[in-house]
Design an enzyme around this catalytic site. Structure first.
Site, PDB file in Angstrom:
ATOM      1  N   ASP A  77      -2.841  -0.187   5.707  1.00 32.19           N
ATOM      2  CA  ASP A  77      -2.305  -0.689   7.085  1.00 32.19           C
ATOM      3  C   ASP A  77      -1.280  -1.623   6.435  1.00 32.19           C
ATOM      4  OD1 ASP A  77      -3.078  -1.638   9.680  1.00 32.19           O
ATOM      5  OD2 ASP A  77      -3.469  -3.699   8.779  1.00 32.19           O
ATOM      6  N   GLU A 127      -4.553   5.984   6.907  1.00 32.45           N
ATOM      7  CA  GLU A 127      -4.081   4.422   6.197  1.00 32.45           C
ATOM      8  C   GLU A 127      -4.501   4.485   4.973  1.00 32.45           C
ATOM      9  OE1 GLU A 127      -3.801   0.983   9.552  1.00 32.45           O
ATOM     10  OE2 GLU A 127      -5.873   1.937   8.952  1.00 32.45           O
TER      11      GLU A 127
END
Length: 234
Positions: A53, A125
């Protein structure tokens, strides 16, 4: 876990890595990135998701900064938010057929968990975090540039910045003379890694549930699902 559509069983990594444009040196790291917490294994992709992220936020922000020199901070933030989101990462994940390689529990398999934006975007991610750990930011930049070019016909504010909540509200007002309502169903996780689950109602009928890293993101996901149902999009 079922092996249906789980290519880890027969062609472990070659096709995925080719689509990604990167071959992992540590296949266990790749496998961890593909493993959802529902599998109840010692290692899953949650920690990698946390790192990914941050890495993707930086890389995408940098790419947009250099590409759109004419945009001010507000426009850049809006554009980045459209990509750095569950819906945005799900689009990129599907560009490499990541859903076919996820490791999920039998219950998630039954409920089509590998197609859920919350699971698919988190795995994306995690996958990019794995690339970062092995090959660094330059490789992540190169992969993301290729994926963005592949997934989006046009990469600009007009085509990317879609407000699904507003679009849904306009549609429901026109069709039913009502506006959608959103309700927080569940909130979990530590302060630095919260997950929110929202439910959307139209005329007191539940149309969608979705998870996100913020209430706003989860609401956008709910609105997107409801728009698909109302417009008959598969």
């Amino acid at each position: 876990m079922k092996n249906k559509n789980n290519k880890l069983a027969d062609c472990p990594y070659i096709t995925l890595e080719k689509a990604l444009g990167y071959s992992f040196k540590d296949k266990h790291l790749l496998e961890q990135a593909l493993t959802h917490k529902s599998c109840k294994l010692a290692l899953n992709n949650e920690r990698l998701e946390f790192l990914g992220d941050a890495v993707l936020g930086l890389v995408i922000g940098e790419l947009l900064y250099h590409k759109f020199y004419q945009y001010d901070e507000g426009k850049l933030s809006k554009l980045r938010a459209s990509i750095v989101s569950a819906q945005g990462f799900t689009k990129l994940a599907r560009a490499i057929s990541l859903q076919d390689y996820l490791r999920v529990s039998s219950s998630e398999e039954t409920s089509k968990g590998r197609e859920k934006p919350s699971i698919l975007s988190s795995a994306f991610e995690a996958l990019m975090a794995g690339v970062y750990l092995e090959a660094g930011l330059d490789k992540v930049r190169k992969i993301m540039q290729n994926l963005l070019n592949r997934a989006y016909k046009r990469l600009d504010l007009e085509h990317l910045s879609v407000d699904y909540k507003t679009a849904l509200q306009e549609l429901t007002q026109a069709q039913f003379c009502v506006i959608p309502t959103y309700q927080l169903l569940k909130e979990k996780g530590p302060a630095h890694h919260k997950e929110f689950e929202m439910v959307l109602y139209i005329q007191n009928q539940m149309y969608a549930t979705a998870k996100g890293k913020s209430k706003k993101e989860a609401e956008q996901q709910c609105a997107y699902q409801a728009l698909q149902k109302l417009k008959g999009i598969k």
